[in-house]
Scaffold this active site. Structure first.
Site, PDB file in Angstrom:
ATOM      1  N   ASP A 159       0.879  -1.163   0.000  1.00 45.52           N
ATOM      2  CA  ASP A 159       0.000   0.000   0.000  1.00 45.52           C
ATOM      3  C   ASP A 159       0.921   1.219   0.000  1.00 45.52           C
ATOM      4  O   ASP A 159       2.123   1.090   0.280  1.00 45.52           O
ATOM      5  CB  ASP A 159      -0.887  -0.038   1.250  1.00 45.52           C
ATOM      6  N   ASP A 172      -0.162   4.916   1.225  1.00 47.00           N
ATOM      7  CA  ASP A 172      -0.392   5.821   2.350  1.00 47.00           C
ATOM      8  C   ASP A 172      -0.194   5.117   3.682  1.00 47.00           C
ATOM      9  O   ASP A 172      -0.808   4.082   3.953  1.00 47.00           O
ATOM     10  CB  ASP A 172      -1.803   6.410   2.268  1.00 47.00           C
ATOM     11  N   ARG A 191     -21.008  -5.285  19.388  1.00 45.66           N
ATOM     12  CA  ARG A 191     -20.126  -4.744  18.352  1.00 45.66           C
ATOM     13  C   ARG A 191     -20.679  -4.896  16.941  1.00 45.66           C
ATOM     14  O   ARG A 191     -20.345  -4.136  16.040  1.00 45.66           O
ATOM     15  CB  ARG A 191     -18.754  -5.420  18.421  1.00 45.66           C
ATOM     16  N   ASN A 211     -10.596   2.777  13.155  1.00 43.08           N
ATOM     17  CA  ASN A 211      -9.476   1.839  13.153  1.00 43.08           C
ATOM     18  C   ASN A 211      -8.221   2.325  12.454  1.00 43.08           C
ATOM     19  O   ASN A 211      -7.157   1.747  12.651  1.00 43.08           O
ATOM     20  CB  ASN A 211      -9.906   0.523  12.483  1.00 43.08           C
ATOM     21  N   LYS A 219      -4.598  17.038   0.175  1.00 40.52           N
ATOM     22  CA  LYS A 219      -3.516  16.532  -0.675  1.00 40.52           C
ATOM     23  C   LYS A 219      -2.673  17.674  -1.229  1.00 40.52           C
ATOM     24  O   LYS A 219      -1.442  17.575  -1.310  1.00 40.52           O
ATOM     25  CB  LYS A 219      -4.101  15.685  -1.806  1.00 40.52           C
ATOM     26  N   GLN A 222      -7.616  -7.987  16.603  1.00 37.08           N
ATOM     27  CA  GLN A 222      -7.659  -7.968  15.141  1.00 37.08           C
ATOM     28  C   GLN A 222      -6.264  -8.154  14.549  1.00 37.08           C
ATOM     29  O   GLN A 222      -6.103  -8.835  13.532  1.00 37.08           O
ATOM     30  CB  GLN A 222      -8.272  -6.648  14.662  1.00 37.08           C
ATOM     31  N   ARG A 268      -5.441 -11.770  14.836  1.00 36.07           N
ATOM     32  CA  ARG A 268      -6.281 -12.630  14.000  1.00 36.07           C
ATOM     33  C   ARG A 268      -5.941 -12.531  12.517  1.00 36.07           C
ATOM     34  O   ARG A 268      -5.953 -13.535  11.806  1.00 36.07           O
ATOM     35  CB  ARG A 268      -7.752 -12.261  14.218  1.00 36.07           C
TER      36      ARG A 268
END
Length: 569
Positions: free
Chosen positions: A52, A54, A144, A154, A215, A453, A456
């Site tokens: 990725d 960013d 949740r 997140n 940006k 997370q 997992r």
């Protein structure tokens, strides 16, 4: 002649239990160079490295970049009618952390564990204590999966809006001209719910990112907002030597080109003295406008980018992979087809648990490397504040001593209140070392939703993917044993359970009376001899079959060996 341990360890028969009377201690790299392992991964099996952009290749400086995003979002809210007083707020990096949940009903920021149990609850800048929390969450628990009400913040891009939500709730709750309500606030006959306020913030954030000047302002001062690491060209060039490298970003080509040009803007190439190379030369495949996480499902139309104008060429691209060509859209299937790779051949490196890591693993089976920039500070606190962790262990020992000689017949009730108070105080002090919301990964002894997370979905994780530079490409990242409480708190000493254990604990799968068992099997065999089934009883495997830690696939390896032998013939 003395044989070195490295030579001896090549032969499994020579593996020692100890080294010349000294217990073997595992070599570990420096903490700030480490890559941490959730699931074993053999680097020599990786044929493609995906990135990725960013917050992965391009790491934005903190708190400068978050402050810019925060200020622009506040300006947008004021432009659509929010009070001008909001312009006085300044981004405070000590307050927010990733992985918090915003309750759109009550306007609270929540830190929860993997099951939805509340760890921290804040209404604006006010941290709620137990009784206050139970008024709104009687069981200190949330559903949740109620995604209409609870929104998980997140990503690193979520940090400015996390703090902004706290600012807004605190402002409207405490400003005299507004009346606080359970689910929002009133200004005369006007009512604003926390849900609608949250949606305004979400819309403002999206506007700033896609239509606003975020940006543009970033590109105007790249040195201020973007981290530049001279080791980046070196690592990618080494990856080029052992496999293929590709880039998948949601950003458009013009922004991507300027960011990547800056990241590779050195007077030399991968090494001092080597010729400078354009950034595109380090990648076998470049995909912009990817629209992750949609990219990992049906994806979008694959088109070719005109790198001179930045515009898309007409029509769907259907040709083979061409080095130096930039593509727009596509899907993860497109990546596999163009690179001639399958899921487990690919190690994908990103910072977004949902958009990068979860979807690439669940839908494609790609191996995953999660970049967690906050890990550097987490490790610093873990090592620098070791005295606090040691005090917690000591308090646990004191607590155990108070109950040492007591059992169910005891009427004595030890006074543990002072120890409990001290445990709470030390735990709080420890949490505050990380920031106002505590650690990204835990609250006291409880792991956060974010931590669960990571464990997992990420096979590997580190503060920066640059840490791969310190490992050979033949390295086996082997996962450590994850111990349950009955394993981590019980020493490896022999105990005869037949003497010590209650008769009610009768589940024993190994201590079998084989004579009695053989007799019963013989009787059973005689009674059904006419049926003659192929196997009456399971046999313990005589070869290694229960092995899941080494990233091995023996069948695949055997097939590869056979293919190589056929080619040689």
């Amino acid at each position: 002649m003395t044989t070195s341990w490295s030579d001896r360890l090549q032969n499994a028969a020579d593996l020692p239990a100890n080294m010349d009377g000294h217990a073997l201690k595992k070599y570990r790299r420096e903490a700030y160079h480490r890559v941490f392992v959730n699931r074993s991964l053999a680097m020599e099996k990786i044929k493609c490295f995906g990135f990725d952009m960013d917050y992965t290749l391009a790491v934005y400086k903190s708190p400068e970049y978050e402050s810019l995003g925060f200020d622009l979002t506040v300006e947008r809210l004021v432009s659509i009618g929010y009070p001008h007083e909001l312009l006085n707020f300044v981004y405070d990096p000590a307050f927010p952390t990733r992985g918090l949940v915003f309750d759109t009903h009550y306007g609270n920021l929540l830190k929860v564990d993997a099951y939805g149990n509340l760890l921290v609850c804040a209404h604006g800048f006010n941290f709620l204590r137990g009784p206050e929390t139970r008024d709104q969450y009687p069981n200190k628990f949330i559903q949740r999966d109620d995604t209409d009400r609870f929104y998980i913040l997140n990503t690193l891009f979520n940090l400015p809006e996390t703090y902004l939500l706290a600012c807004l709730v605190d402002f409207f709750t405490n400003c005299d001209r507004y009346t606080s309500c359970e689910t929002g606030f009133k200004d005369g006959d006007l009512f604003m719910s926390f849900r609608s306020m949250f949606q305004d913030v979400r819309d403002a954030v999206d506007w700033v990112h896609y239509k606003g000047s975020l940006k543009e302002k970033t590109l105007e001062n790249l040195e201020k907002y973007v981290v530049k690491d001279g080791k980046l060209p070196l690592l990618l060039s080494r990856m080029n030597e052992v496999g293929k490298v590709f880039l998948v970003t949601n950003s458009d080509y013009k922004y991507t080109d300027k960011i990547m040009t800056y990241l590779f803007d050195f007077p030399h190439g991968p090494k001092p003295g080597s010729a400078h190379r354009p950034w595109q030369s380090y990648f076998d495949l470049i995909l912009v406008d990817a629209r992750k996480p949609l990219f990992f499902g049906e994806g979008t139309v694959l088109r070719q980018v005109d790198t001179v104008t930045g515009k898309l060429k007409i029509g769907t691209y259907t040709g083979p992979l061409q080095h130096g060509i930039v593509y727009s859209g596509g899907s993860s299937d497109t990546v596999c087809d163009l690179l001639g790779a399958k899921g487990k051949d690919i190690l994908y490196i990103g910072d977004h648990i949902f958009g990068d890591i979860l979807k690439s693993k669940k839908r494609q089976g790609w191996r995953t490397f999660l970049v967690i920039p906050e890990l550097a500070q987490e490790l610093h606190v873990w090592t620098d504040k070791s005295a606090l962790f040691e005090e917690l262990q000591s308090l646990d020992i004191f607590l155990a001593e108070l109950y040492k000689h007591l059992d169910s017949s005891s009427n004595e009730r030890p006074d543990i209140s002072s120890i409990q108070r001290r445990i709470k105080k030390v735990t709080h002090d420890m949490d505050m070392c990380y920031g106002m919301m505590g650690s990204l990964f835990r609250s006291g002894s409880r792991q956060t939703l974010f931590a669960s997370q990571v464990m997992r979905y990420a096979d590997l994780y580190a503060a920066s993917f640059i840490n791969l530079l310190y490992y050979p490409f033949s390295y086996l990242f082997r996962a450590a044993h994850v111990l349950m409480p009955h394993e981590s708190t019980v020493e490896h000493t022999h105990v005869d359970i037949n003497e010590k254990e209650s008769p009610m604990a009768t589940r024993n799968r190994t201590s079998v009376d084989f004579k009695d068992s053989d007799y019963k099997r013989h009787q059973l065999t005689r009674s059904i001899s006419e049926i003659k089934p192929p196997n009456l009883f399971p046999q313990a495997p005589q070869e290694i079959t229960h092995c899941h830690d080494e990233d091995d696939d023996e069948e695949e390896e055997e097939e590869e060996v056979e293919e190589e032998e056929e080619e040689e013939e």
